[in-house]
Scaffold this motif. Structure first.
Motif, PDB file in Angstrom:
ATOM      1  N   LEU A 155       3.162   5.041   9.092  1.00 54.30           N
ATOM      2  CA  LEU A 155       3.671   5.249   7.733  1.00 54.30           C
ATOM      3  C   LEU A 155       2.746   6.182   6.943  1.00 54.30           C
ATOM      4  CD1 LEU A 155       4.973   1.680   6.812  1.00 54.30           C
ATOM      5  CD2 LEU A 155       6.336   3.765   6.877  1.00 54.30           C
ATOM      6  N   LEU A 156       1.433   5.964   7.081  1.00 51.25           N
ATOM      7  CA  LEU A 156       0.483   6.805   6.339  1.00 51.25           C
ATOM      8  C   LEU A 156       0.527   8.248   6.837  1.00 51.25           C
ATOM      9  CD1 LEU A 156      -2.478   4.271   6.037  1.00 51.25           C
ATOM     10  CD2 LEU A 156      -1.000   5.104   4.171  1.00 51.25           C
ATOM     11  N   GLU A 157       0.687   8.391   8.155  1.00 53.46           N
ATOM     12  CA  GLU A 157       0.797   9.742   8.718  1.00 53.46           C
ATOM     13  C   GLU A 157       2.060  10.437   8.226  1.00 53.46           C
ATOM     14  OE1 GLU A 157      -0.533   8.875  12.996  1.00 53.46           O
ATOM     15  OE2 GLU A 157       0.401  10.880  13.102  1.00 53.46           O
ATOM     16  N   ALA A 158       3.149   9.713   8.252  1.00 51.80           N
ATOM     17  CA  ALA A 158       4.418  10.275   7.770  1.00 51.80           C
ATOM     18  C   ALA A 158       4.285  10.680   6.306  1.00 51.80           C
ATOM     19  CB  ALA A 158       5.541   9.265   7.945  1.00 51.80           C
ATOM     20  N   LEU A 159       3.565   9.841   5.562  1.00 56.00           N
ATOM     21  CA  LEU A 159       3.381  10.094   4.135  1.00 56.00           C
ATOM     22  C   LEU A 159       2.556  11.357   3.892  1.00 56.00           C
ATOM     23  CD1 LEU A 159       4.013   8.922   1.380  1.00 56.00           C
ATOM     24  CD2 LEU A 159       1.943   7.537   1.544  1.00 56.00           C
TER      25      LEU A 159
ATOM     26  N   LEU B 263      11.149   8.561   4.642  1.00 54.77           N
ATOM     27  CA  LEU B 263       9.763   8.341   5.050  1.00 54.77           C
ATOM     28  C   LEU B 263       9.682   7.388   6.249  1.00 54.77           C
ATOM     29  CD1 LEU B 263       6.644   8.557   4.353  1.00 54.77           C
ATOM     30  CD2 LEU B 263       6.979   6.477   3.013  1.00 54.77           C
ATOM     31  N   VAL B 264      10.419   6.306   6.164  1.00 52.03           N
ATOM     32  CA  VAL B 264      10.400   5.319   7.247  1.00 52.03           C
ATOM     33  C   VAL B 264      11.003   5.926   8.527  1.00 52.03           C
ATOM     34  CG1 VAL B 264      11.316   3.088   8.012  1.00 52.03           C
ATOM     35  CG2 VAL B 264      10.383   3.321   5.715  1.00 52.03           C
ATOM     36  N   GLN B 265      12.039   6.738   8.357  1.00 55.45           N
ATOM     37  CA  GLN B 265      12.621   7.421   9.510  1.00 55.45           C
ATOM     38  C   GLN B 265      11.586   8.298  10.209  1.00 55.45           C
ATOM     39  OE1 GLN B 265      15.627   7.668  11.229  1.00 55.45           O
ATOM     40  NE2 GLN B 265      15.759   5.656  10.282  1.00 55.45           N
ATOM     41  N   ARG B 266      10.798   9.033   9.408  1.00 61.88           N
ATOM     42  CA  ARG B 266       9.765   9.885  10.006  1.00 61.88           C
ATOM     43  C   ARG B 266       8.706   9.068  10.718  1.00 61.88           C
ATOM     44  NH1 ARG B 266       8.516  15.002   6.116  1.00 61.88           N
ATOM     45  NH2 ARG B 266      10.670  15.240   5.428  1.00 61.88           N
ATOM     46  N   ALA B 267       8.315   7.958  10.105  1.00 62.99           N
ATOM     47  CA  ALA B 267       7.311   7.087  10.722  1.00 62.99           C
ATOM     48  C   ALA B 267       7.850   6.553  12.046  1.00 62.99           C
ATOM     49  CB  ALA B 267       6.961   5.940   9.779  1.00 62.99           C
ATOM     50  N   ALA B 268       9.132   6.216  12.069  1.00 67.42           N
ATOM     51  CA  ALA B 268       9.744   5.699  13.298  1.00 67.42           C
ATOM     52  C   ALA B 268       9.698   6.763  14.390  1.00 67.42           C
ATOM     53  CB  ALA B 268      11.181   5.261  13.028  1.00 67.42           C
TER      54      ALA B 268
ATOM     55  N   PHE C  90       8.828   8.481  -5.498  1.00 67.05           N
ATOM     56  CA  PHE C  90       9.844   8.460  -4.450  1.00 67.05           C
ATOM     57  C   PHE C  90      11.109   7.743  -4.907  1.00 67.05           C
ATOM     58  CE2 PHE C  90       7.846   9.479  -0.151  1.00 67.05           C
ATOM     59  CZ  PHE C  90       6.817  10.217  -0.695  1.00 67.05           C
ATOM     60  N   THR C  91      12.252   8.272  -4.482  1.00 69.05           N
ATOM     61  CA  THR C  91      13.518   7.565  -4.706  1.00 69.05           C
ATOM     62  C   THR C  91      13.806   6.704  -3.474  1.00 69.05           C
ATOM     63  OG1 THR C  91      14.803   9.300  -3.636  1.00 69.05           O
ATOM     64  CG2 THR C  91      14.452   9.508  -6.018  1.00 69.05           C
TER      65      THR C  91
ATOM     66  N   GLU D 289       0.833  -1.203   0.000  1.00 74.36           N
ATOM     67  CA  GLU D 289       0.000   0.000   0.000  1.00 74.36           C
ATOM     68  C   GLU D 289       0.878   1.267   0.000  1.00 74.36           C
ATOM     69  OE1 GLU D 289      -2.243   0.812   3.570  1.00 74.36           O
ATOM     70  OE2 GLU D 289      -3.474   2.346   2.566  1.00 74.36           O
ATOM     71  N   ILE D 290       1.918   1.235   0.808  1.00 73.42           N
ATOM     72  CA  ILE D 290       2.819   2.397   0.885  1.00 73.42           C
ATOM     73  C   ILE D 290       3.553   2.578  -0.452  1.00 73.42           C
ATOM     74  CG2 ILE D 290       4.760   3.449   2.141  1.00 73.42           C
ATOM     75  CD1 ILE D 290       2.156   3.029   3.816  1.00 73.42           C
TER      76      ILE D 290
END
Ligand code: ATP
Length: 267
Positions: free
Chosen positions: A259-263, A227-232, A219-220, A211-212
């Motif tokens: 993840l969705l929030e970070a996105l 993105l994953v860093q922000r979700a963490a 995205f690169t 989904e992500i």
């Protein structure tokens, strides 16, 4: 100064398996560079003259530096990273000397990969224009023309985001004459890059990375990592808010909403 910076490095070893996707690129690099080191006797026997230099081009954050490091690891070669913007900042005379030293050092510690990052900085800037720029360029051409990958065990890898800025004389046959385009990741490549992040961070078990990946079309690899860093970090803040202790709870993993929030905040 420059001599010290552009030195041989024990690379924190990046392996092929640390790079998500880019399978075609990996096999092209395997054939065009790694075989030089692994099959040197056969190459000599058959008189094969492989490329002396490969240019990786494509948008920022797509893994060009990562690929160069992995090529060095997979070839068991030494690695000399050279930032071209730093190199051309030197005093008149110093930059040419630094280039000569880099190639000398590479031959001395062969097998060796020289990595010229941000190659486009050779051209089009104030530092790179005029007679100073020309002297640097002719030194580089001189070194490239004297290079023999099979005899010397030295290969040049270069990277750029802007291939159109590169002077054609640099990519002429015998010089950096192999060009490889590094694309932004496809859907399945994004899934595997996201999956890879699970080594350094923790995803909850029922996470849906597909989904992500579907929502991150442009995205690169670098973007996905960020993105994953922000979700963490969002996950960490939620736990802190509830004054629960990290590590004490299995649920302290990144979940889909993180993840969705970070996105949603990603721009
Ligand atoms: P630039 O042109 O900005 O220097 P680059 O193409 O050299 O970018 P890298 O520095 O190699 O990109 O990538 C940046 C970071 O993004 C890497 O350290 C890595 O963490 C992550 N990354 C990029 N592409 C991938 C990939 N295909 N697989 C895994 N990680 C990746």
């Amino acid at each position: 100064g420059l001599q010290k910076k552009n030195s041989v490095q024990k690379v924190e070893s990046v392996k092929w398996s640390d790079i998500g996707g880019l399978e075609e690129v990996k096999s092209m690099l395997e054939e065009s560079v790694i075989w030089i080191y692994k099959r040197i006797d056969s190459f000599r026997h058959l008189g094969i003259k492989p490329s002396n230099g490969v240019l990786l081009y494509g948008p920022p954050g797509t893994g060009k530096t990562l690929l160069a490091k992995a090529v060095a690891t997979e070839s068991s070669a030494n690695f000399i990273p050279v930032s071209i913007p730093d190199l051309i900042k030197g005093e008149v005379g110093e930059s040419e000397k630094a280039i000569a030293n880099i190639f000398k050092m590479a031959r001395r510690c062969s097998p060796c990969i020289i990595f010229l990052d941000e190659l486009e900085a050779m051209f089009g800037s104030k530092e790179s224009s005029g007679s100073f720029g020309q002297k640097i360029m002719s030194q580089l051409l001189l070194e490239l023309d004297a290079l023999d990958s099979v005899d010397q065990g030295v290969v040049v890898l270069a990277a750029t985001n802007n291939p159109r800025a590169i002077d054609p004389s640099l990519v002429r046959p015998g010089r950096i004459d192999r060009l490889i385009y590094i694309k932004p990741p496809s859907l399945s490549e994004r899934i595997s890059i996201l999956q890879m992040q699970n080594v350094k961070t923790k995803f909850s078990k029922n996470i849906n990375l597909k989904e992500i990946a579907e929502k991150t079309e442009n995205f690169t690899g670098a973007d996905l990592k960020a993105l994953v860093q922000r979700a963490a970090f969002l996950r960490f803040k939620k736990y802190r808010a509830r004054e629960q202790q990290l590590n004490s709870d299995v649920e302290c993993n990144i979940d889909q909403t993180d993840l969705l929030e970070a996105l949603s905040k990603f721009s």
